[in-house]
Design a protein around this motif. Sequence first.
Motif, PDB file in Angstrom:
ATOM      1  N   ASN A 162       0.827  -1.214   0.000  1.00 12.83           N
ATOM      2  CA  ASN A 162       0.000   0.000   0.000  1.00 12.83           C
ATOM      3  C   ASN A 162       0.855   1.256   0.000  1.00 12.83           C
ATOM      4  OD1 ASN A 162      -3.040  -0.711   0.354  1.00 12.83           O
ATOM      5  ND2 ASN A 162      -1.996  -2.125   1.701  1.00 12.83           N
ATOM      6  N   ALA A 163       1.940   1.244   0.774  1.00 12.43           N
ATOM      7  CA  ALA A 163       2.807   2.424   0.827  1.00 12.43           C
ATOM      8  C   ALA A 163       3.474   2.694  -0.517  1.00 12.43           C
ATOM      9  CB  ALA A 163       3.871   2.236   1.913  1.00 12.43           C
ATOM     10  N   PHE A 164       4.004   1.639  -1.139  1.00 12.44           N
ATOM     11  CA  PHE A 164       4.708   1.826  -2.408  1.00 12.44           C
ATOM     12  C   PHE A 164       3.746   2.082  -3.565  1.00 12.44           C
ATOM     13  CE2 PHE A 164       8.215  -0.848  -0.388  1.00 12.44           C
ATOM     14  CZ  PHE A 164       8.929   0.274  -0.023  1.00 12.44           C
ATOM     15  N   SER A 165       2.536   1.544  -3.483  1.00 14.58           N
ATOM     16  CA  SER A 165       1.544   1.872  -4.510  1.00 14.58           C
ATOM     17  C   SER A 165       1.219   3.362  -4.466  1.00 14.58           C
ATOM     18  CB  SER A 165       0.267   1.045  -4.294  1.00 14.58           C
ATOM     19  OG  SER A 165       0.516  -0.323  -4.505  1.00 14.58           O
ATOM     20  N   THR A 166       1.107   3.907  -3.261  1.00 10.13           N
ATOM     21  CA  THR A 166       0.870   5.349  -3.116  1.00 10.13           C
ATOM     22  C   THR A 166       2.047   6.145  -3.655  1.00 10.13           C
ATOM     23  OG1 THR A 166      -0.500   4.962  -1.166  1.00 10.13           O
ATOM     24  CG2 THR A 166       0.373   7.190  -1.466  1.00 10.13           C
ATOM     25  N   LYS A 167       3.274   5.704  -3.324  1.00 12.60           N
ATOM     26  CA  LYS A 167       4.464   6.398  -3.820  1.00 12.60           C
ATOM     27  C   LYS A 167       4.546   6.338  -5.344  1.00 12.60           C
ATOM     28  CE  LYS A 167       7.440   5.761   0.237  1.00 12.60           C
ATOM     29  NZ  LYS A 167       7.778   7.180   0.486  1.00 12.60           N
ATOM     30  N   ALA A 168       4.197   5.176  -5.918  1.00 13.33           N
ATOM     31  CA  ALA A 168       4.241   5.039  -7.375  1.00 13.33           C
ATOM     32  C   ALA A 168       3.223   5.971  -8.028  1.00 13.33           C
ATOM     33  CB  ALA A 168       3.960   3.588  -7.776  1.00 13.33           C
ATOM     34  N   GLY A 169       2.034   6.091  -7.428  1.00 17.86           N
ATOM     35  CA  GLY A 169       1.032   7.011  -7.959  1.00 17.86           C
ATOM     36  C   GLY A 169       1.490   8.460  -7.892  1.00 17.86           C
ATOM     37  N   LYS A 170       2.115   8.827  -6.777  1.00 17.42           N
ATOM     38  CA  LYS A 170       2.614  10.203  -6.638  1.00 17.42           C
ATOM     39  C   LYS A 170       3.744  10.480  -7.625  1.00 17.42           C
ATOM     40  CE  LYS A 170       1.399  10.897  -1.777  1.00 17.42           C
ATOM     41  NZ  LYS A 170       1.909  11.125  -0.403  1.00 17.42           N
ATOM     42  N   TYR A 171       4.592   9.477  -7.843  1.00 13.91           N
ATOM     43  CA  TYR A 171       5.696   9.663  -8.779  1.00 13.91           C
ATOM     44  C   TYR A 171       5.170   9.808 -10.201  1.00 13.91           C
ATOM     45  CZ  TYR A 171      10.127   8.829 -11.172  1.00 13.91           C
ATOM     46  OH  TYR A 171      11.239   8.949 -11.984  1.00 13.91           O
ATOM     47  N   ALA A 172       4.167   8.997 -10.564  1.00 14.99           N
ATOM     48  CA  ALA A 172       3.559   9.126 -11.894  1.00 14.99           C
ATOM     49  C   ALA A 172       2.906  10.494 -12.055  1.00 14.99           C
ATOM     50  CB  ALA A 172       2.529   8.014 -12.107  1.00 14.99           C
ATOM     51  N   ALA A 173       2.251  10.980 -10.998  1.00 13.35           N
ATOM     52  CA  ALA A 173       1.643  12.309 -11.060  1.00 13.35           C
ATOM     53  C   ALA A 173       2.713  13.389 -11.220  1.00 13.35           C
ATOM     54  CB  ALA A 173       0.820  12.563  -9.799  1.00 13.35           C
ATOM     55  N   ARG A 174       3.855  13.172 -10.610  1.00 13.34           N
ATOM     56  CA  ARG A 174       4.966  14.124 -10.757  1.00 13.34           C
ATOM     57  C   ARG A 174       5.453  14.168 -12.201  1.00 13.34           C
ATOM     58  NH1 ARG A 174       9.687  14.212  -6.285  1.00 13.34           N
ATOM     59  NH2 ARG A 174      10.266  16.408  -6.553  1.00 13.34           N
ATOM     60  N   LEU A 175       5.577  13.006 -12.814  1.00 16.97           N
ATOM     61  CA  LEU A 175       5.990  12.951 -14.214  1.00 16.97           C
ATOM     62  C   LEU A 175       4.952  13.610 -15.117  1.00 16.97           C
ATOM     63  CD1 LEU A 175       7.420   9.311 -14.516  1.00 16.97           C
ATOM     64  CD2 LEU A 175       8.645  11.427 -13.987  1.00 16.97           C
ATOM     65  N   GLU A 176       3.683  13.364 -14.832  1.00 18.71           N
ATOM     66  CA  GLU A 176       2.623  13.964 -15.651  1.00 18.71           C
ATOM     67  C   GLU A 176       2.610  15.487 -15.513  1.00 18.71           C
ATOM     68  OE1 GLU A 176      -0.843  11.980 -14.280  1.00 18.71           O
ATOM     69  OE2 GLU A 176      -0.381  10.093 -15.336  1.00 18.71           O
ATOM     70  N   GLY A 177       2.863  15.969 -14.295  1.00 15.67           N
ATOM     71  CA  GLY A 177       2.944  17.414 -14.106  1.00 15.67           C
ATOM     72  C   GLY A 177       4.099  18.028 -14.882  1.00 15.67           C
ATOM     73  N   PHE A 178       5.248  17.347 -14.889  1.00 14.33           N
ATOM     74  CA  PHE A 178       6.393  17.840 -15.646  1.00 14.33           C
ATOM     75  C   PHE A 178       6.110  17.798 -17.141  1.00 14.33           C
ATOM     76  CE2 PHE A 178      10.683  17.361 -17.532  1.00 14.33           C
ATOM     77  CZ  PHE A 178      11.279  18.498 -17.005  1.00 14.33           C
ATOM     78  N   ALA A 179       5.392  16.748 -17.588  1.00 14.78           N
ATOM     79  CA  ALA A 179       5.024  16.655 -19.003  1.00 14.78           C
ATOM     80  C   ALA A 179       4.112  17.807 -19.402  1.00 14.78           C
ATOM     81  CB  ALA A 179       4.336  15.316 -19.270  1.00 14.78           C
ATOM     82  N   ASP A 180       3.175  18.164 -18.530  1.00 15.23           N
ATOM     83  CA  ASP A 180       2.291  19.308 -18.822  1.00 15.23           C
ATOM     84  C   ASP A 180       3.097  20.594 -18.931  1.00 15.23           C
ATOM     85  OD1 ASP A 180       0.081  17.682 -18.827  1.00 15.23           O
ATOM     86  OD2 ASP A 180      -0.465  18.098 -16.740  1.00 15.23           O
TER      87      ASP A 180
END
Length: 232
Positions: free
Chosen positions: A200-218
Amino acid sequence: MDAAAVTPDSFNFITLFMRADWVVKAVMVGLGLASLWSWAVILDKAFRFASLNRQAERFEAEVGNGQSLEDIANKAGERPRHALPRMLQAALREWRDYRLKPLSDNQTAFLVQRIDRVLDTIIARESARVEDGLGVLAIVATASPFIGLFGTVWGIMHAFQAIAIQKNTNLSVVAPAIAEALFATAIGLIAAIPAYIAFNAFSTKAGKYAARLEGFADDLSHAVQRRLAERA
């Protein structure tokens, strides 16, 4: 087992394991290996996420310092390991292919869409990479309690068979045999609980990291659109 033979040492982990039925022993060994496997994944993910986020923070700070994107991309090298510089280089490659050409509105929109697709591909691959291994934690977390329970049921069944053969229901006879069986459930929970928490902890971290990449892509997409607007 006689009452006189029952001592506190009869209930230590090694004695319980050595006295257990071979099926229960196999369950215990399997759960022990599963626990070691899950801890290897946990440690790997903990260090990997810490490293990825540190590198991302440094790169984002570098981008925010006002340097040109081209200089930052060149400084990252030809094959950067982190996703953010790879995304920057990919966006700039697409931009360089079109920057000297006169573009119509349709061509401009196509360029932006092409950059978005390239960045989305990098994000998808990077997300899959950081999520690699989480399936192991999910399997250990969900399967270990049931495997341990199987070992317990099997052990209790054999314990009662032994009691019936001996025709002795004295607690000193029952308790060690039941303890051997319950030890399998305990090992199953020891394997499952850390794996469940870590998943659960790493799934949350993976989601936050993906959101970080998406923000940088935007941000990159908006930067390209600004450059295209300045040319118009």
